[in-house]
Design a protein around this motif. Structure first.
Motif, PDB file in Angstrom:
ATOM      1  N   GLY A 173       0.809  -1.216   0.000  1.00  0.00           N
ATOM      2  CA  GLY A 173       0.000   0.000   0.000  1.00  0.00           C
ATOM      3  C   GLY A 173       0.837   1.257   0.000  1.00  0.00           C
ATOM      4  O   GLY A 173       0.322   2.355  -0.223  1.00  0.00           O
ATOM      5  N   GLU A 174       2.162   1.132   0.256  1.00  0.00           N
ATOM      6  CA  GLU A 174       3.042   2.297   0.221  1.00  0.00           C
ATOM      7  C   GLU A 174       3.276   2.713  -1.234  1.00  0.00           C
ATOM      8  O   GLU A 174       3.454   1.872  -2.117  1.00  0.00           O
ATOM      9  N   ASN A 175       3.279   4.015  -1.497  1.00  0.00           N
ATOM     10  CA  ASN A 175       3.453   4.519  -2.863  1.00  0.00           C
ATOM     11  C   ASN A 175       4.902   4.431  -3.326  1.00  0.00           C
ATOM     12  O   ASN A 175       5.183   4.132  -4.480  1.00  0.00           O
ATOM     13  N   ARG A 176       5.835   4.717  -2.391  1.00  0.00           N
ATOM     14  CA  ARG A 176       7.255   4.765  -2.780  1.00  0.00           C
ATOM     15  C   ARG A 176       7.778   3.360  -3.048  1.00  0.00           C
ATOM     16  O   ARG A 176       7.531   2.427  -2.283  1.00  0.00           O
ATOM     17  N   VAL A 177       8.513   3.223  -4.111  1.00  0.00           N
ATOM     18  CA  VAL A 177       9.076   1.931  -4.487  1.00  0.00           C
ATOM     19  C   VAL A 177      10.431   1.750  -3.812  1.00  0.00           C
ATOM     20  O   VAL A 177      11.287   2.635  -3.861  1.00  0.00           O
ATOM     21  N   ILE A 178      10.618   0.616  -3.165  1.00  0.00           N
ATOM     22  CA  ILE A 178      11.890   0.277  -2.525  1.00  0.00           C
ATOM     23  C   ILE A 178      12.663  -0.632  -3.466  1.00  0.00           C
ATOM     24  O   ILE A 178      12.182  -1.686  -3.887  1.00  0.00           O
ATOM     25  N   GLU A 179      13.880  -0.208  -3.802  1.00  0.00           N
ATOM     26  CA  GLU A 179      14.657  -0.958  -4.788  1.00  0.00           C
ATOM     27  C   GLU A 179      15.863  -1.675  -4.193  1.00  0.00           C
ATOM     28  O   GLU A 179      16.516  -2.446  -4.882  1.00  0.00           O
ATOM     29  N   SER A 180      16.186  -1.422  -2.944  1.00  0.00           N
ATOM     30  CA  SER A 180      17.377  -2.052  -2.365  1.00  0.00           C
ATOM     31  C   SER A 180      17.205  -2.278  -0.869  1.00  0.00           C
ATOM     32  O   SER A 180      16.345  -1.679  -0.226  1.00  0.00           O
ATOM     33  N   GLN A 181      18.058  -3.130  -0.346  1.00  0.00           N
ATOM     34  CA  GLN A 181      18.090  -3.406   1.089  1.00  0.00           C
ATOM     35  C   GLN A 181      18.384  -2.129   1.867  1.00  0.00           C
ATOM     36  O   GLN A 181      17.776  -1.857   2.902  1.00  0.00           O
ATOM     37  N   ARG A 182      19.301  -1.323   1.341  1.00  0.00           N
ATOM     38  CA  ARG A 182      19.683  -0.086   2.016  1.00  0.00           C
ATOM     39  C   ARG A 182      18.502   0.863   2.140  1.00  0.00           C
ATOM     40  O   ARG A 182      18.258   1.430   3.208  1.00  0.00           O
ATOM     41  N   GLU A 183      17.745   1.050   1.072  1.00  0.00           N
ATOM     42  CA  GLU A 183      16.583   1.934   1.107  1.00  0.00           C
ATOM     43  C   GLU A 183      15.557   1.438   2.112  1.00  0.00           C
ATOM     44  O   GLU A 183      14.939   2.229   2.833  1.00  0.00           O
ATOM     45  N   ALA A 184      15.385   0.131   2.167  1.00  0.00           N
ATOM     46  CA  ALA A 184      14.418  -0.445   3.105  1.00  0.00           C
ATOM     47  C   ALA A 184      14.846  -0.202   4.551  1.00  0.00           C
ATOM     48  O   ALA A 184      14.038   0.155   5.411  1.00  0.00           O
ATOM     49  N   ILE A 185      16.151  -0.378   4.815  1.00  0.00           N
ATOM     50  CA  ILE A 185      16.670  -0.161   6.168  1.00  0.00           C
ATOM     51  C   ILE A 185      16.468   1.290   6.590  1.00  0.00           C
ATOM     52  O   ILE A 185      15.993   1.572   7.695  1.00  0.00           O
ATOM     53  N   LEU A 186      16.813   2.217   5.711  1.00  0.00           N
ATOM     54  CA  LEU A 186      16.683   3.636   6.047  1.00  0.00           C
ATOM     55  C   LEU A 186      15.224   4.020   6.263  1.00  0.00           C
ATOM     56  O   LEU A 186      14.907   4.789   7.185  1.00  0.00           O
ATOM     57  N   GLU A 187      14.324   3.497   5.444  1.00  0.00           N
ATOM     58  CA  GLU A 187      12.897   3.800   5.608  1.00  0.00           C
ATOM     59  C   GLU A 187      12.371   3.232   6.919  1.00  0.00           C
ATOM     60  O   GLU A 187      11.671   3.910   7.671  1.00  0.00           O
TER      61      GLU A 187
END
Length: 795
Positions: free
Chosen positions: A364-378
């Motif tokens: 349901g989140e609009n922003r697309v997560i493309e990497s492990q790093r982005e997921a961790i920071l979010e």
């Protein structure tokens, strides 16, 4: 460095500072922890303090020489000499203790290693409890890495030995009905301690037999073991066996050190560090204390002397963790009763994340997560926002609205010690280790600025007085009218006494309501503490340990049990908000104690100014300035007295209950035989019921009120004595006592310059901070790939 030199060139009196090259190098090394702007401010304060100490030392020597020429030393001279000596010997900066307070496996040691930039310096483990005792880490002027292992004294170990052997007495089985009994944590730990120190079979021996036995380990007479190493790794290897929890060896082999059951705490000193300011002590605090009375007492003292507490919690256990909540509550109590002003939640292991699970949960989140790093920071940002809000709400319920901790912009840090070293997923800034270092430096500079400001101000007050007795300003006769000032002071002291009384009466109604609540809920709370989900299996020995320690069982691995605290909690729930209001120190102090003391101080200062105007005296006359400065010094000295009494007052409820229940705990501790566990519980319940009926909580209430009364008496006595001495010294009657004293005009003039420089240093610091903030706004943060990022060291 250039910035510091520019400032000195604008300050002639600071430009005259002439330290040896060695001292200048030492100051440079001491300041290298800080970035350039902060280094400049710190150097200015260090030089200012050193010059002040020199002036005081010269003045002291002159006074001593003059005093010895007299047949007897007048009381006024003694006062001045003692004040000078106390200031000369006053430490430059009391240690700033930052407590890392967390449960087993939360990552305290890994975090501490990252902060001091020494990988694997303290032992770490992913699977089990690792640090077995309190470990204090600081930096100093030593050439080598050094550790001191402090052991229990002979008497302290004998006390623990008696408790351990008593704890290991198995319950007797009668009539063939064997008690459902299992070895629990308390028994396992007690058995292991005795076996390590005295060998196999020691757990079956009596206390007297073990006292006659010779321990397997060599115990130094000093009860201190000193270890040294040229490099961090060298000391780390030597230190590891002393602070790592010694587990049973499955192969039956010997443990690495046979002295660890005697270890009380460990002190580690690093050579001057590039990341840790000298004077800051990082304390790795095990989560729940220790069964040994002295170690547990030290555990509580250590928490109470921390001005900052970081509650450490693993990100995988941050939600719904019972021990995490208990540690947070213990930290908030430290704010209530001790010196702690800042609490933060430090969430560790924040690089841990299983991407498929995370992506599935964030549908349901609009922003697309493309990497492990982005997921961790979010995820880390979400945890930070959520826990910051929850923690702030919790603190608001317990602490005054103007508490300093509530003003903090960061109450939660999401850190990763492993990524600090690897930087495979996150760069250094994103691990937030540097953010914690920034916090440490800021705390140090705040404390240094405050200490030097108070030190120079107090020193100037004393030099004002010494110069008064050598001044020829013709004001002596005017001070014959000090009798009217004395009458005014006496009236203001009476008003202060009344105001303090009114301040303390705030607690009476909450105390009464809390006592009512405690009486009504006591049996329910007690039953909750004495009930175990698995019945009595394995609980008898734990319960026995609770009774042996007067209602408290502190295991290094299990949740802390404190029956006294549990049944008094309803009173604390009522008292806490009012208690916080009484001892608050924020700007909006309301009816706080500090407000009444400040009101008293300002009234005296206004009276001094009024007298100056009416009599046509010079507003900058020596005696007038002395009186103003001395009032600040006297009332400023009350802060420490109030802080020490505050802790005693807060703990009086729990201590009162514990003392009254002590005979019943002792009786219950010796119960053995059939159904020993249930009979022990019944003995505790009967004892508590009887004491409640006889006024257990009412006595605790009266004891707290008595402690408040003692604090009031102490404040008034100190004010009366100090102000009286101040007025005597300022009066002309003492003039003849000082006519033979050496002239200290040169020291006074030097001190006056140093005092005036305080404002200019503060103004420069403000300008630097403003410029720094402006440059940061003009230069947006650039986050590059962690693989390409450069490791930047603070300072």
């Amino acid at each position: 460095m250039a910035e510091a030199e520019d400032f000195v060139s604008q300050e002639p009196h600071l430009a005259l500072f002439k330290g040896s090259p060695r001292k200048r190098r030492r100051l440079d090394q001491k300041c290298r922890v800080f970035p350039p702007a902060e280094q400049s401010a710190l150097k200015e304060y260090e030089k200012l303090e050193l010059r002040t100490r020199r002036v005081l030392s010269n003045t002291y020597q002159k006074f001593i020489q003059s005093a010895f020429l007299e047949d007897g030393i007048p009381g006024g001279v003694k006062y001045l000499i003692n004040r000078l000596l106390a200031l000369i010997e006053k430490p430059s900066l009391d240690p700033i203790y930052i407590g890392l307070f967390g449960a087993t496996g939360a990552g305290k040691s890994s975090l501490l290693n990252a902060i001091i930039h020494q990988a694997m310096f303290l032992p770490v483990s992913e699977e089990s409890v690792c640090t077995s005792c309190i470990v204090q880490v600081s930096s100093g002027s030593c050439e080598q890495y050094e550790a001191k292992i402090h052991l229990l004294s002979d008497q302290e170990w004998k006390e623990e030995l008696r408790n351990l052997t008593e704890l290991l007495q198995r319950p007797e089985e009668e009539d063939g009905e064997e008690e459902s009994w299992d070895r629990d944590n308390a028994v396992e730990e007690a058995t292991w301690k005795l076996q390590v120190l005295y060998g196999n079979g020691a757990e079956c021996k009596s206390c007297e037999e073990l006292l006659r036995a010779k321990p397997r380990a060599k115990i130094p007479a000093s009860r201190i073991i000193t270890l040294k190493g040229e490099e961090a790794n060298e000391l780390s290897v030597k230190l590891d066996p002393y602070i790592r929890t010694q587990m049973r060896n499955t192969d039956g082999g010997p443990v690495r050190t046979q002295i660890w059951p005697l270890i009380k705490y460990v002190e580690v000193t690093l050579p001057r560090s590039g990341v840790l300011p000298e004077g800051v002590v990082l304390v790795d605090i095990p989560g729940t204390g220790d069964f040994n009375s002295k170690r547990d007492e030290m555990w509580k003292r250590t928490i109470d002397k921390c001005s900052v507490i970081w509650v450490i919690s693993d990100i995988e256990k941050i939600s719904g963790g019972k021990i995490h909540e208990e540690l947070l509550c213990e930290s908030i109590k430290a704010c209530q009763r001790g010196v702690c002003q800042d609490i933060a939640l430090v969430v560790t292991k924040c690089d841990k994340l299983y991407l498929p699970d995370y992506l599935r949960e964030r549908k349901g989140e609009n922003r697309v997560i493309e990497s492990q790093r982005e997921a961790i920071l979010e995820r880390n940002e979400a945890v930070n926002l959520q826990k910051n809000r929850i923690l702030k709400e919790k603190l608001k319920r317990k602490l005054p609205t103007d508490s300093k901790v509530l003003e903090a912009s960061d109450l939660v840090y999401t850190v990763s010690a492993q990524e600090y070293w690897r930087q495979e997923l996150l760069n250094e800034e994103e691990t937030e280790i540097s953010k914690l270092r920034d916090y440490i430096r800021k705390k140090f500079l705040e404390k240094k600025r405050k200490n030097v400001t108070e030190y120079v101000t107090e020193a100037f007050g004393i030099l004002l007085l010494t110069d008064t007795f050598n001044s020829q300003d013709g004001l002596t006769n005017e001070y014959l009218h000090l009798s009217s000032l004395r009458r005014f002071v006496e009236e203001r002291i009476q008003l202060l006494e009344r105001d303090v009384d009114q301040c303390f009466t705030q607690v009476e109604q909450p105390l009464q309501e809390g006592v009512r609540d405690a009486r009504n809920s006591c049996r329910r709370i007690l039953n909750g503490c004495l009930t175990r989900s698995k019945g009595n299996q394995g609980f008898y020995q734990t319960l026995k340990a609770v009774c042996l320690k007067d209602g408290i069982y502190a295991s290094r691995t299990l949740a802390r049990i404190d029956l006294n605290e549990a049944i008094t909690q309803p009173i604390y729930d009522r008292v806490d908000p009012v208690f916080g209001n009484i001892f608050r120190t924020g700007k909006d102090t309301g009816s706080a104690l500090i407000l009444h003391i400040d009101t008293f101080k300002h009234s005296l200062q206004e009276k001094m100014t009024e007298v100056v105007i009416k009599r046509g005296w010079k507003s900058d006359s020596c005696k007038h300035n002395f009186l103003i400065q001395e009032i600040n010094a006297i009332l400023g000295g009350l802060e420490g007295h109030i802080l020490r009494r505050k802790k005693r007052i807060y703990e009086s409820l729990c201590n009162s209950v514990q003392n009254d229940l002590k005979p019943y705990y002792e009786e219950a501790a010796h119960i053995t035989g059939k159904k020993a566990c249930e009979r022990t519980k019944d003995a505790i319940r009967r004892g508590v019921d009887r004491q409640v009926a006889e006024g257990l909580f009412e006595r605790a209430q009266e004891r707290m009120k008595s402690q408040f009364q003692q604090l009031k008496n102490g404040i008034i006595e100190k004010v009366k004595g100090s102000v009286s001495t101040m007025l005597i010294l300022a009066s002309p009657r003492g003039e003849s006592l000082y006519k033979e004293l050496s002239d200290v005009k040169s020291e006074y003039r030097e001190m006056e310059k140093l005092y005036k420089s305080l404002r200019e240093i503060a103004e420069n610091a403000v300008m630097r901070r403003g410029m720094q903030e402006f440059l940061m706004r003009m230069s947006p943060r650039k986050v590059g790939s962690p693989k390409n990022s450069t490791l930047v060291f603070c300072g």
